[in-house]
Design a protein around this motif. Structure first.
Motif, mmCIF file in Angstrom:
data_model
loop_
_atom_site.group_PDB
_atom_site.id
_atom_site.type_symbol
_atom_site.label_atom_id
_atom_site.label_comp_id
_atom_site.label_asym_id
_atom_site.label_seq_id
_atom_site.Cartn_x
_atom_site.Cartn_y
_atom_site.Cartn_z
ATOM 1 N N LYS A 1 0.679 -1.368 -0.115
ATOM 2 C CA LYS A 1 0.245 -0.145 -0.155
ATOM 3 C C LYS A 1 0.633 1.116 -0.028
ATOM 4 N N ASN A 2 1.824 1.482 0.842
ATOM 5 C CA ASN A 2 3.119 2.719 1.091
ATOM 6 C C ASN A 2 3.886 2.929 -0.493
ATOM 7 N N ALA A 3 3.921 1.206 -1.142
ATOM 8 C CA ALA A 3 4.544 2.217 -2.353
ATOM 9 C C ALA A 3 3.719 2.161 -2.981
ATOM 10 N N MET B 1 -7.701 10.139 4.175
ATOM 11 C CA MET B 1 -6.906 9.374 3.633
ATOM 12 C C MET B 1 -5.770 10.748 3.919
ATOM 13 N N ARG B 2 -4.764 10.567 4.979
ATOM 14 C CA ARG B 2 -3.905 11.775 4.665
ATOM 15 C C ARG B 2 -2.755 11.335 4.011
ATOM 16 N N ALA B 3 -2.391 10.009 3.370
ATOM 17 C CA ALA B 3 -1.190 10.105 2.577
ATOM 18 C C ALA B 3 -1.755 10.826 0.878
ATOM 19 N N ALA C 1 -1.016 14.083 16.125
ATOM 20 C CA ALA C 1 -0.764 15.089 15.081
ATOM 21 C C ALA C 1 -0.736 14.984 14.093
ATOM 22 N N ARG C 2 0.091 14.971 13.767
ATOM 23 C CA ARG C 2 0.903 14.079 12.609
ATOM 24 C C ARG C 2 0.621 15.634 11.197
ATOM 25 N N PRO C 3 1.320 16.548 11.750
ATOM 26 C CA PRO C 3 1.355 17.711 10.938
ATOM 27 C C PRO C 3 2.018 17.280 9.967
ATOM 28 N N ILE C 4 2.480 18.758 8.558
ATOM 29 C CA ILE C 4 2.971 17.926 7.450
ATOM 30 C C ILE C 4 3.892 19.474 7.218
ATOM 31 N N ASN C 5 4.131 20.329 8.211
ATOM 32 C CA ASN C 5 4.804 21.375 8.090
ATOM 33 C C ASN C 5 6.173 21.324 7.197
ATOM 34 N N LEU C 6 7.004 19.704 7.894
ATOM 35 C CA LEU C 6 8.086 19.297 6.915
ATOM 36 C C LEU C 6 8.700 20.101 5.497
ATOM 37 N N HIS C 7 6.681 18.974 4.861
ATOM 38 C CA HIS C 7 6.773 19.124 3.725
ATOM 39 C C HIS C 7 6.306 20.425 3.418
ATOM 40 N N LEU C 8 5.978 21.413 3.787
ATOM 41 C CA LEU C 8 5.722 22.338 3.430
ATOM 42 C C LEU C 8 7.206 23.277 3.948
ATOM 43 N N ASP D 1 13.770 17.641 10.133
ATOM 44 C CA ASP D 1 14.397 18.009 10.762
ATOM 45 C C ASP D 1 14.107 16.563 11.490
ATOM 46 N N VAL D 2 12.776 15.586 11.198
ATOM 47 C CA VAL D 2 12.518 14.705 11.542
ATOM 48 C C VAL D 2 11.935 13.746 9.673
ATOM 49 N N VAL D 3 12.939 12.273 10.536
ATOM 50 C CA VAL D 3 12.633 11.199 8.384
ATOM 51 C C VAL D 3 11.411 11.820 8.324
ATOM 52 N N SER D 4 10.441 11.524 7.219
ATOM 53 C CA SER D 4 9.112 11.707 6.865
ATOM 54 C C SER D 4 9.569 11.119 6.137
ATOM 55 N N VAL D 5 8.524 10.052 5.817
ATOM 56 C CA VAL D 5 8.553 9.363 4.498
ATOM 57 C C VAL D 5 7.661 9.779 3.332
ATOM 58 N N THR D 6 6.476 10.349 3.744
ATOM 59 C CA THR D 6 5.610 10.874 2.733
ATOM 60 C C THR D 6 6.239 12.621 1.847
ATOM 61 N N GLY D 7 6.790 13.092 3.075
ATOM 62 C CA GLY D 7 7.642 14.423 3.138
ATOM 63 C C GLY D 7 9.048 14.243 2.097
ATOM 64 N N THR E 1 7.256 1.220 13.100
ATOM 65 C CA THR E 1 6.270 1.675 13.849
ATOM 66 C C THR E 1 5.170 1.108 13.371
ATOM 67 N N ASP E 2 5.361 0.589 12.125
ATOM 68 C CA ASP E 2 3.556 -0.726 11.941
ATOM 69 C C ASP E 2 3.035 -1.547 12.002
ATOM 70 N N LEU E 3 4.341 -1.713 12.612
ATOM 71 C CA LEU E 3 4.372 -3.644 13.659
ATOM 72 C C LEU E 3 4.617 -3.214 14.805
ATOM 73 N N THR F 1 9.199 5.105 19.141
ATOM 74 C CA THR F 1 9.916 6.906 19.236
ATOM 75 C C THR F 1 8.843 7.441 17.806
ATOM 76 N N ILE F 2 7.540 7.068 17.548
ATOM 77 C CA ILE F 2 7.425 7.432 15.630
ATOM 78 C C ILE F 2 5.725 7.869 16.070
ATOM 79 N N PHE F 3 5.536 8.086 16.400
ATOM 80 C CA PHE F 3 4.611 8.621 17.163
ATOM 81 C C PHE F 3 3.663 8.799 18.455
ATOM 82 N N GLU F 4 3.598 9.923 18.671
ATOM 83 C CA GLU F 4 3.449 10.301 19.818
ATOM 84 C C GLU F 4 1.857 9.554 21.053
HETATM 85 C C1 UD1 Z 1 4.306 6.751 6.387
HETATM 86 C C2 UD1 Z 1 3.474 5.356 6.193
HETATM 87 C C3 UD1 Z 1 2.783 4.933 7.151
HETATM 88 C C4 UD1 Z 1 3.432 5.100 8.942
HETATM 89 C C5 UD1 Z 1 4.702 6.368 8.578
HETATM 90 C C6 UD1 Z 1 5.818 6.127 9.488
HETATM 91 C C7 UD1 Z 1 2.703 6.431 4.417
HETATM 92 C C8 UD1 Z 1 1.588 6.204 3.133
HETATM 93 N N1 UD1 Z 1 2.855 5.475 5.141
HETATM 94 O O1 UD1 Z 1 3.537 8.102 7.459
HETATM 95 O O2 UD1 Z 1 2.654 3.804 7.373
HETATM 96 O O3 UD1 Z 1 3.740 4.828 10.232
HETATM 97 O O4 UD1 Z 1 5.452 6.542 7.523
HETATM 98 O O5 UD1 Z 1 6.749 4.985 9.469
HETATM 99 O O6 UD1 Z 1 3.380 6.154 3.652
HETATM 100 N N2 UD1 Z 1 6.111 15.038 10.957
HETATM 101 C C9 UD1 Z 1 5.967 15.990 11.508
HETATM 102 N N3 UD1 Z 1 5.710 16.895 10.189
HETATM 103 C C10 UD1 Z 1 5.988 16.936 8.430
HETATM 104 C C11 UD1 Z 1 6.150 15.018 8.994
HETATM 105 C C12 UD1 Z 1 6.406 14.369 10.078
HETATM 106 O O7 UD1 Z 1 5.897 16.510 12.282
HETATM 107 O O8 UD1 Z 1 5.575 17.502 8.421
HETATM 108 C C13 UD1 Z 1 6.795 13.538 11.891
HETATM 109 C C14 UD1 Z 1 4.976 12.962 12.317
HETATM 110 O O9 UD1 Z 1 4.076 13.304 13.551
HETATM 111 C C15 UD1 Z 1 5.653 11.766 12.848
HETATM 112 C C16 UD1 Z 1 6.628 11.560 12.125
HETATM 113 O O10 UD1 Z 1 7.530 12.960 11.871
HETATM 114 O O11 UD1 Z 1 5.562 11.787 14.308
HETATM 115 C C17 UD1 Z 1 7.302 10.266 10.694
HETATM 116 O O12 UD1 Z 1 6.617 10.681 10.013
HETATM 117 P P1 UD1 Z 1 5.676 10.294 8.636
HETATM 118 O O13 UD1 Z 1 7.393 9.584 8.245
HETATM 119 O O14 UD1 Z 1 5.561 11.626 8.132
HETATM 120 O O15 UD1 Z 1 4.893 9.660 8.226
HETATM 121 P P2 UD1 Z 1 4.021 9.941 7.102
HETATM 122 O O16 UD1 Z 1 5.113 9.573 5.815
HETATM 123 O O17 UD1 Z 1 2.924 10.049 7.179
#
Ligand code: UD1
Length: 416
Positions: free
Chosen positions: A22-24, A91-93, A120-127, A159-165, A303-305, A325-328
């Protein structure tokens, strides 16, 4: 609303075919917006999240058709640069369309995703990253209004590793003028898969799969064809199911290389895992050993496991500490597992689990996607009939779950 009923106590034996990830699939589908044409994807899982993203692309003017596991998306007519609240909310994605829309059309109006059950899962890092590339961003009525005359390559540090970012920036940078260097990039296999497809489309990307990705912008991309990688989280969930029930499963079409942290932990917990080129055989001979786990960005334990691992540890032979350590706020499953008799306390970001080897069936409620999977796992070993409600979360991310589990001996069915 649908419920899933599970009668616990049956070991799982046989073969499960792992679906496409799914996430790919989600970022790959979003990337189709980068080049008007017909994009062909194989091994696409049939999931609600995929349908939601296709609905969004449809709203923008693209057309898609599915034939079995093959999905074709025609993005020639996609020109509406908007992702409305109703679709992003579910759906956040959906936020993955932001990078492609800016790259191709120089504008996007995308609803902010808002909070979700696991934090909270913000998108501040994307922006912040897109602003560095010259994008002007305003927030209006819950929407991100983004505009740019010409995207410029830039150094981007997360600042924080973000997958979708990471994925959003990679897609935007593919069509930017100049070079973008992403530092502290996500190393997930799904990020590398996206880079592979972008490469097939004509993008110039190096380093995907490591924490530094270099993207040299090109002026145009073309549509292509890609085979989606196997879902490592689905595979990990079935591995845990095999271990929990004391069964013996062969997981076909999975990539052990993407699951190294999970394999190491599960072996430590007493599972026997044999890897070959077709997949993995997972079984257990002795008791489940209690182990400590800390979730980390890839290649750490996913974290997804985490929720599924908590269930395995309720059957452990001692004390286990699982730290998120990833989601609060990702311990929503704990309250439900306690209702099934699990001995767990949550302290800050850790769950402390005293393994008892005994869970009792109860009516429980799914709160998010992976929490739902953990309740199904608990049901597989609990004494009696467990009823899991709000299963729409499961349908977002597990393809034909009841069918796959029934085929290997679980007593599981859906009540409409
Ligand atoms: C992706 C996965 C999700 C997985 C997560 C962590 C997809 C579609 N979803 O979600 O299944 O649980 O990675 O492996 O691939 N954060 C910020 N600001 C941002 C972006 C993220 O503070 O702009 C924080 C998040 O709140 C979280 C951390 O960074 O604490 C990691 O989140 P992120 O990797 O961005 O998760 P997603 O990409 O949404």
């Amino acid at each position: 609303m649908d419920k899933i009923v599970i009668e616990g106590g049956y070991p799982l034996e046989g073969e499960v075919v792992i679906s496409g990830a799914k996430n790919a699939a989600l970022p790959l589908i979003a990337s189709a917006l980068l080049a008007g044409g017909v994009h062909v994807f194989d091994n696409v899982p049939d999931l609600v999240d995929i349908k939601t993203l296709l609905k969004l692309l449809d709203y923008m003017g693209a057309r898609s058709s599915r034939n079995g596991k093959r999905l074709e998306i025609d993005t020639r007519g996609a020109d509406k640069c908007e992702a409305p609240y109703d679709l992003v909310r579910t759906m956040r994605a959906s936020v993955l369309v932001l990078g492609p829309l800016l790259a191709r059309f120089g504008q996007a109006r995308v609803s902010l995703p808002g909070g979700c059950a696991i934090g909270a899962r913000p998108i501040n890092l994307h922006l912040k990253a897109l602003e560095k590339m010259g994008v002007k961003i305003d927030l209006e009525q819950g929407y991100v209004i983004a505009r740019v005359d010409e995207l410029k390559g830039a150094p981007v540090y997360f600042d924080v590793v973000s997958v979708t970012g990471t994925e959003n920036v990679m897609m935007a940078a593919a069509l930017a003028r100049g070079t973008t260097v992403i530092k502290n990039a996500a190393c997930e296999p799904e990020v590398a898969a996206l880079a592979d497809y972008l490469g097939k489309m004509g993008a110039r990307i190096k380093g995907a799969g490591t924490d530094t990705i270099v993207i040299e912008g090109v002026s145009e991309l073309r549509s292509g064809h890609y085979n989606i990688i196997p879902d490592r989280i689905e595979a990990g969930t079935y591995m845990i199911a095999a271990g929990l029930t004391g069964g013996d499963l062969f997981l076909r079409n999975c990539q052990a290389g993407h699951l190294q942290a999970a394999i190491a932990k599960l072996r430590e917990a007493g599972l026997v895992i044999d890897v070959d080129s077709d997949g993995m055989r997972v079984r257990r001979n002795g008791p489940i050993r209690s182990v400590d786990v800390k979730t980390q960005p890839y290649p750490g334990f996913p974290t997804d496991l985490q929720a599924q691992m908590v269930v395995l540890m309720t059957m452990g032979n001692g004390l286990s500490v699982i730290t998120e350590t990833i989601f609060e706020n990702r311990f929503m499953h704990v309250g439900e597992l306690q209702r099934m008799g699990a001995d767990i306390i949550v302290e800050g970001r850790s769950a402390i689990i005293r393994g008892s080897g005994n869970l009792l069936a109860a009516p429980v409620m799914a709160t998010d996607l992976r929490a739902s999977a953990s309740l199904i796992l608990a049901g597989l070993v609990a004494e009696g009939k467990t009823e899991v409600s709000r299963v729409y979360h499961l349908d977002r991310g597990y393809e034909r779950l009841e069918e796959k589990l029934s085929s290997v001996g679980a007593r599981i069915w859906r009540v409409k």
